[in-house]
Motif scaffolding. Structure first.
Motif, PDB file in Angstrom:
ATOM      1  N   UNK A   1       7.091   3.703   5.711  1.00  0.00           N
ATOM      2  CA  UNK A   1       6.120   4.773   5.622  1.00  0.00           C
ATOM      3  C   UNK A   1       6.233   5.408   4.233  1.00  0.00           C
ATOM      4  N   UNK A   2       5.126   5.418   3.541  1.00  0.00           N
ATOM      5  CA  UNK A   2       5.086   5.888   2.167  1.00  0.00           C
ATOM      6  C   UNK A   2       4.688   7.358   2.092  1.00  0.00           C
ATOM      7  N   UNK A   3       5.441   8.127   1.323  1.00  0.00           N
ATOM      8  CA  UNK A   3       5.040   9.494   0.999  1.00  0.00           C
ATOM      9  C   UNK A   3       4.090   9.389  -0.187  1.00  0.00           C
ATOM     10  N   UNK A   4       2.909   9.962  -0.057  1.00  0.00           N
ATOM     11  CA  UNK A   4       1.898   9.917  -1.111  1.00  0.00           C
ATOM     12  C   UNK A   4       1.910  11.254  -1.852  1.00  0.00           C
ATOM     13  N   UNK A   5       1.981  11.185  -3.184  1.00  0.00           N
ATOM     14  CA  UNK A   5       2.142  12.390  -3.999  1.00  0.00           C
ATOM     15  C   UNK A   5       1.023  12.493  -5.018  1.00  0.00           C
ATOM     16  N   UNK A   6       0.529  13.711  -5.205  1.00  0.00           N
ATOM     17  CA  UNK A   6      -0.385  14.056  -6.284  1.00  0.00           C
ATOM     18  C   UNK A   6       0.188  15.294  -6.957  1.00  0.00           C
ATOM     19  N   UNK A   7       0.357  15.234  -8.278  1.00  0.00           N
ATOM     20  CA  UNK A   7       0.946  16.341  -9.024  1.00  0.00           C
ATOM     21  C   UNK A   7       0.050  16.659 -10.204  1.00  0.00           C
ATOM     22  N   UNK A   8      -0.591  17.820 -10.180  1.00  0.00           N
ATOM     23  CA  UNK A   8      -1.550  18.205 -11.210  1.00  0.00           C
ATOM     24  C   UNK A   8      -0.999  19.334 -12.064  1.00  0.00           C
ATOM     25  N   UNK A   9      -1.394  19.344 -13.332  1.00  0.00           N
ATOM     26  CA  UNK A   9      -0.984  20.417 -14.235  1.00  0.00           C
ATOM     27  C   UNK A   9      -2.140  20.730 -15.190  1.00  0.00           C
TER      28      UNK A   9
END
Length: 159
Positions: free
Chosen positions: A1-9
């Motif tokens: 099971x993959x943790x999906x990440x989005x990180x914006x700056x």
């Protein structure tokens, strides 16, 4: 099971009018921090294309890549100014784009500290691919004020 990440700056600055919650907008392309799962797409799931991310609130949306438990994190920095209260919140569907109601959560009202205003926040909620998320900010100064830096992150843990 993959943790999906989005990180914006964004290091804007973005001018925020007083007493109105405003979606924080984030850049695309090489200026984007991390979006391997395409959760901050310029071409949005409903077909709308963001062509002016500095002025289009849709540039502030994260569209979760999967159903799951969402870990939301934000970092917010304001210019020093004359406010007595700074406000921030996470919100589901902030622009009313889906059949889901606009749903705010983790709303904080903060007194200013001396100098620049630097805050972090963390909250967790269930997220769904068809329901975008955003970070919104506000203040109570008598004039528009600059948000000088912001980060907005989502990690989707499968359930």
């Amino acid at each position: 099971m993959t943790v999906r990440v989005c990180s914006l700056i964004t290091n804007g600055p973005q001018l925020i009018a007083p007493d109105t919650y405003t979606v924080v907008r984030f850049p695309y392309g090489s200026a984007e921090s991390y979006d391997r799962y395409d959760m901050h797409p310029a071409t949005q799931p409903d077909g709308y294309v963001v062509t002016d991310p500095e002025n289009d609130d849709r540039a502030g949306l994260i569209w979760p890549a999967a159903d799951g438990w969402g870990t939301l994190t934000a970092m917010i920095q304001w210019e020093a100014a004359g406010y007595t209260e700074l406000r921030d919140q996470f919100v589901r569907d902030p622009l009313g784009l889906t059949d889901n109601p606009v749903d705010t959560t983790a709303t904080d009202h903060r007194p200013p500290s001396p100098g620049m205003q630097c805050f972090t926040k963390h909250h967790e909620i269930f997220v769904h691919p068809g329901v975008p998320l955003a970070l919104r900010v506000s203040h109570n100064d008598g004039a528009p004020r600059r948000l000088v830096l912001a980060e907005f992150k989502l990690a989707v843990h499968p359930t």
